[in-house]
Each structure stands twice: as C-alpha cells, then as structure tokens.
Design a protein around this motif. Structure first.
Motif, short mmCIF file in Angstrom:
data_model
loop_
_atom_site.label_atom_id
_atom_site.label_comp_id
_atom_site.label_asym_id
_atom_site.label_seq_id
_atom_site.Cartn_x
_atom_site.Cartn_y
_atom_site.Cartn_z
N LYS A 55 22.38 14.84 39.71
CA LYS A 55 21.11 14.53 39.06
C LYS A 55 20.14 15.70 39.05
CE LYS A 55 21.60 9.72 40.59
NZ LYS A 55 21.04 8.65 41.44
N ILE A 56 20.22 16.57 40.06
CA ILE A 56 19.31 17.72 40.14
C ILE A 56 19.93 18.92 39.44
CG2 ILE A 56 18.16 19.36 41.68
CD1 ILE A 56 18.01 17.18 43.78
N ASN A 57 19.21 19.51 38.51
CA ASN A 57 19.68 20.72 37.82
C ASN A 57 18.93 21.92 38.41
OD1 ASN A 57 20.17 22.90 36.07
ND2 ASN A 57 20.53 21.51 34.36
N SER A 58 19.64 22.69 39.22
CA SER A 58 19.03 23.82 39.93
C SER A 58 18.91 25.06 39.06
CB SER A 58 19.83 24.14 41.20
OG SER A 58 21.21 24.12 40.95
N SER A 59 19.33 24.97 37.78
CA SER A 59 19.17 26.10 36.85
C SER A 59 17.98 25.91 35.92
CB SER A 59 20.44 26.29 36.00
OG SER A 59 21.48 26.83 36.77
N THR A 60 17.51 24.67 35.77
CA THR A 60 16.41 24.40 34.83
C THR A 60 15.19 23.78 35.50
OG1 THR A 60 17.29 22.19 34.28
CG2 THR A 60 18.04 24.05 32.92
N LYS B 223 12.48 23.66 38.72
CA LYS B 223 11.93 24.38 39.86
C LYS B 223 12.00 23.48 41.09
CE LYS B 223 7.88 26.86 41.59
NZ LYS B 223 6.48 27.29 41.32
N LEU B 224 12.82 23.87 42.05
CA LEU B 224 13.00 23.06 43.24
C LEU B 224 11.80 23.22 44.19
CD1 LEU B 224 16.79 23.76 43.95
CD2 LEU B 224 15.76 21.96 42.54
N THR B 225 11.55 22.17 44.97
CA THR B 225 10.42 22.18 45.89
C THR B 225 10.90 21.81 47.30
OG1 THR B 225 9.90 19.84 45.53
CG2 THR B 225 8.87 21.45 44.04
N GLY C 12 11.30 18.10 47.66
CA GLY C 12 12.49 17.54 47.03
C GLY C 12 13.78 17.85 47.77
N LEU C 13 13.77 18.87 48.65
CA LEU C 13 14.99 19.28 49.34
C LEU C 13 15.06 18.84 50.79
CD1 LEU C 13 15.40 22.99 48.09
CD2 LEU C 13 16.41 20.91 47.13
N LYS C 14 13.96 18.44 51.36
CA LYS C 14 13.90 18.26 52.81
C LYS C 14 14.83 17.17 53.34
CE LYS C 14 9.90 15.11 52.92
NZ LYS C 14 8.54 14.93 53.44
N ASN C 15 15.19 16.20 52.52
CA ASN C 15 16.07 15.12 52.99
C ASN C 15 17.52 15.29 52.56
OD1 ASN C 15 13.96 13.65 54.28
ND2 ASN C 15 13.32 12.83 52.29
N LEU C 16 17.85 16.42 51.94
CA LEU C 16 19.22 16.63 51.48
C LEU C 16 20.11 17.15 52.61
CD1 LEU C 16 18.85 18.19 47.92
CD2 LEU C 16 18.84 15.80 48.62
N LYS C 17 21.37 16.76 52.55
CA LYS C 17 22.35 17.22 53.53
C LYS C 17 22.78 18.65 53.20
CE LYS C 17 22.31 13.26 55.58
NZ LYS C 17 21.63 13.14 56.90
N LYS C 18 23.37 19.32 54.19
CA LYS C 18 23.75 20.72 54.02
C LYS C 18 24.73 20.90 52.87
CE LYS C 18 25.27 24.79 56.57
NZ LYS C 18 25.62 25.35 57.90
N LEU C 19 25.74 20.04 52.78
CA LEU C 19 26.73 20.17 51.71
C LEU C 19 26.08 20.00 50.35
CD1 LEU C 19 29.65 20.55 50.84
CD2 LEU C 19 29.98 18.07 51.07
N LEU D 167 15.33 29.34 48.08
CA LEU D 167 14.84 28.13 48.72
C LEU D 167 16.00 27.30 49.28
CD1 LEU D 167 12.32 26.44 49.35
CD2 LEU D 167 12.65 25.27 47.15
N LEU D 168 17.07 27.17 48.52
CA LEU D 168 18.23 26.41 48.97
C LEU D 168 18.86 27.05 50.20
CD1 LEU D 168 19.73 25.67 45.46
CD2 LEU D 168 19.08 23.90 47.10
N GLU D 169 18.98 28.38 50.20
CA GLU D 169 19.56 29.08 51.35
C GLU D 169 18.71 28.87 52.60
OE1 GLU D 169 21.98 32.85 49.37
OE2 GLU D 169 19.83 33.05 49.78
N ARG D 170 17.40 28.85 52.43
CA ARG D 170 16.50 28.64 53.58
C ARG D 170 16.71 27.24 54.18
NH1 ARG D 170 10.90 27.37 53.77
NH2 ARG D 170 10.63 27.75 51.54
N PHE D 171 16.86 26.24 53.33
CA PHE D 171 17.05 24.89 53.82
C PHE D 171 18.45 24.68 54.40
CE2 PHE D 171 13.06 23.93 51.97
CZ PHE D 171 12.66 22.70 52.47
N GLU D 172 19.44 25.40 53.88
CA GLU D 172 20.80 25.27 54.38
C GLU D 172 20.91 25.64 55.85
OE1 GLU D 172 23.81 27.22 51.96
OE2 GLU D 172 22.70 26.69 50.15
#
Length: 290
Positions: A201-206, A208-210, A213-220, A273-278
């Motif tokens: 559902k999330i398009n990380s190419s179009t 802008k992630l926040t 929006g990422l804080k509850n996502l799992k590492k995978l 941003l994704l790498e930081r949360f991972e």
C-alpha cells in the motif's frame, strides 16, 4: 539545369541528415538485420545439475542482454544474483532462428558459458559453470524479450505473501508430562520473519515518508519498502533474502549493480529515513510447528 542539380543536391543532404538523426535518436542502426535480437531477455535461471547440499538458490531471475552483433561476433551482459558480467562469443544462423555461444570473462569462480538459441521470439538454452566444484554446475533458462522502463508507480502484487524463508528460527518446545502421558513430548517449531500487506500500500518512490508513518512498521516491512525503490530502477540484488521478494515480480528486470545515480531526491530521502528506522525496528515472526 544547374538550379535543378543544386536543388537535388540539397535535398540529398537533408535526407542524409534526417537518416542520421533517426539513427542517433534510436541508438541503433535502422538497417541492422539483427536489431530485433538486441535488448533484455528475461526469465528464470533454473538449477538443473547440482550437488545434494542446500547451499544455493534453485531459481533466480536472469537478464541476458544482447548489445551488439558484428559479422559473427556477439557482445552483451549476463545480469543475475547481484552480478553483471560481460559476455562475448559467436552465433550462427539456423533454420528458424539463431544459435549462440557466449562466455563470461572467466576471472570469477561463478563465471561460465551460455549456449542458447533464439527461435520464435524465445531465447532458450543452458549455462555451464567453468568451475565444476560449484554447488550448481548447470542452469537452464527460457527467456522472453522485455523492455526496461523505470516506473515509480510499480507496486508489489496484491496477492503476494511476504515471508523471509531465509530467516528460520528453530525453537525447541517441551510439553510437560500430563496424566495421560508418561514422558514429556519434545518437538521443534520453525518461525519466519513476515511482512503485512502494508508493503503493498505504501509507495516509497512517490510518497514522502514520515516518522509517524514508519514508527509501527516491522523491520522486514521497512527493508522491503526500501528495496522496492531499488527494484523499480532495475537493481540486481546480491542478497538472496531480498531477491526472493522481487524475482517473481513481472515488472522487475535486473539491469545494473549500481543505480544510485538514478534515484530521485524523494527516493534518496526516503531511503535514509527507512535505514534509520531499520536499525531499531523489531521483527514479526510466524510459527510453523509440527
């Protein structure tokens, strides 16, 4: 008469310039008899001769690129499993198409020789490893021509299930003795990292992630969202744990070992941003017991 000659001469020059411009824009010679063979030939690269270990991937996606044919000399590339290798060799005309023998350079233990034919718009053949001590010494392939085009809106299939089959966690379970059992029962239970449908559902190419929006996502889930950006640009994944999510996707074509220069500003910011949360995210495991 002189005026007619000059006019014809000028028209000839204009015609020549137009033809050169057409060739330049297409990047190929319109009169090249082999132009229909050039491009990406994409499909499954299937292990057909291998040892009894499990230390290999049975099927990878491969892209055999045919770049140039001059006389009977062919040049191109093989792109598979995080590697992009130059190819060179020979070909010949057969009744219904062409036969090729193309070789990788031979300075890598994973190099080999491709023998294949192109008939009825299908490229089909076998790869033979130079090193006969490899886990896989032969792979077969049946490929179709597929044009690569970066599409920022390309998404993972909605019907796909995303489980990391390379992350097995095996736990020993001991069931305590009961009134009906004289001894405790011991068995193992396998658990694997899994991702929810959020990655579809999330398009990380179009978008802008926040952080919100990422804080509850799992590492995978974070890893897949990040690598889907690279997949859209045709990055060939070295890690088999990443390839498992993209090799079966129809729009994914591996074309390069490095796509950093192709990333948009939005994609670069999202990747950071994704790498930081991972780094701090946890994983969700699903169990498959006895």
């Amino acid at each position: 008469m002189r005026k007619i000659f000059i006019l014809l001469f000028i028209l000839g020059l204009i015609s020549c310039k137009k033809e050169k411009l057409e060739i330049s824009e297409k990047g190929e010679n319109v009169n090249d008899p082999y132009k229909d063979l050039y491009g990406n030939w994409v499909g499954d690269f299937v292990a057909s001769v291998h040892d009894t270990t499990d230390d290999f991937v049975y099927v990878n996606k491969i892209n055999i690129v045919i770049k140039k044919i001059e006389k009977n000399i062919v040049s191109g590339r093989s792109i598979v499993a995080g590697s992009s290798r130059p190819l060179s060799g020979e070909f010949k005309k057969i009744a219904n198409g062409y036969e090729f023998i193309l070789r990788e350079p031979g300075n890598s233990k994973y190099d080999g020789e491709f023998k294949f034919s192109i008939e009825n718009k299908v490229l089909k053949g076998t790869w033979f490893s130079n090193d006969k001590n490899q886990h896989v010494t032969q792979r077969t392939f049946e490929l179709k021509k597929q044009e690569f085009e970066y599409n920022p809106n390309a998404m993972l299939p909605k019907d796909g299930a995303y489980m990391d089959y390379y992350s097995a966690r095996i736990d020993t379970i001991i069931e305590q003795q009961t009134d009906t059992t004289e001894v405790a029962e011991v068995y193992t239970e396998e658990s694997y990292r899994t991702a929810s449908d959020i990655i579809k559902k999330i398009n990380s190419s179009t978008t802008k992630l926040t952080e919100k929006g990422l804080k509850n996502l799992k590492k995978l889930e974070l890893e897949i969202l990040r690598n889907t950006i690279y997949a859209r640009h045709g990055y060939t994944f070295k890690k088999k744990s990443y390839r498992q999510f993209f090799d079966s996707v129809e729009w994914y074509i591996p074309i390069s070992e490095n796509v950093d220069k192709e990333l948009t500003s939005l994609e670069k910011n999202n990747i950071k941003l994704l790498e930081r949360f991972e780094k701090y995210a946890e994983d969700n495991y699903d169990s498959f017991g006895r």
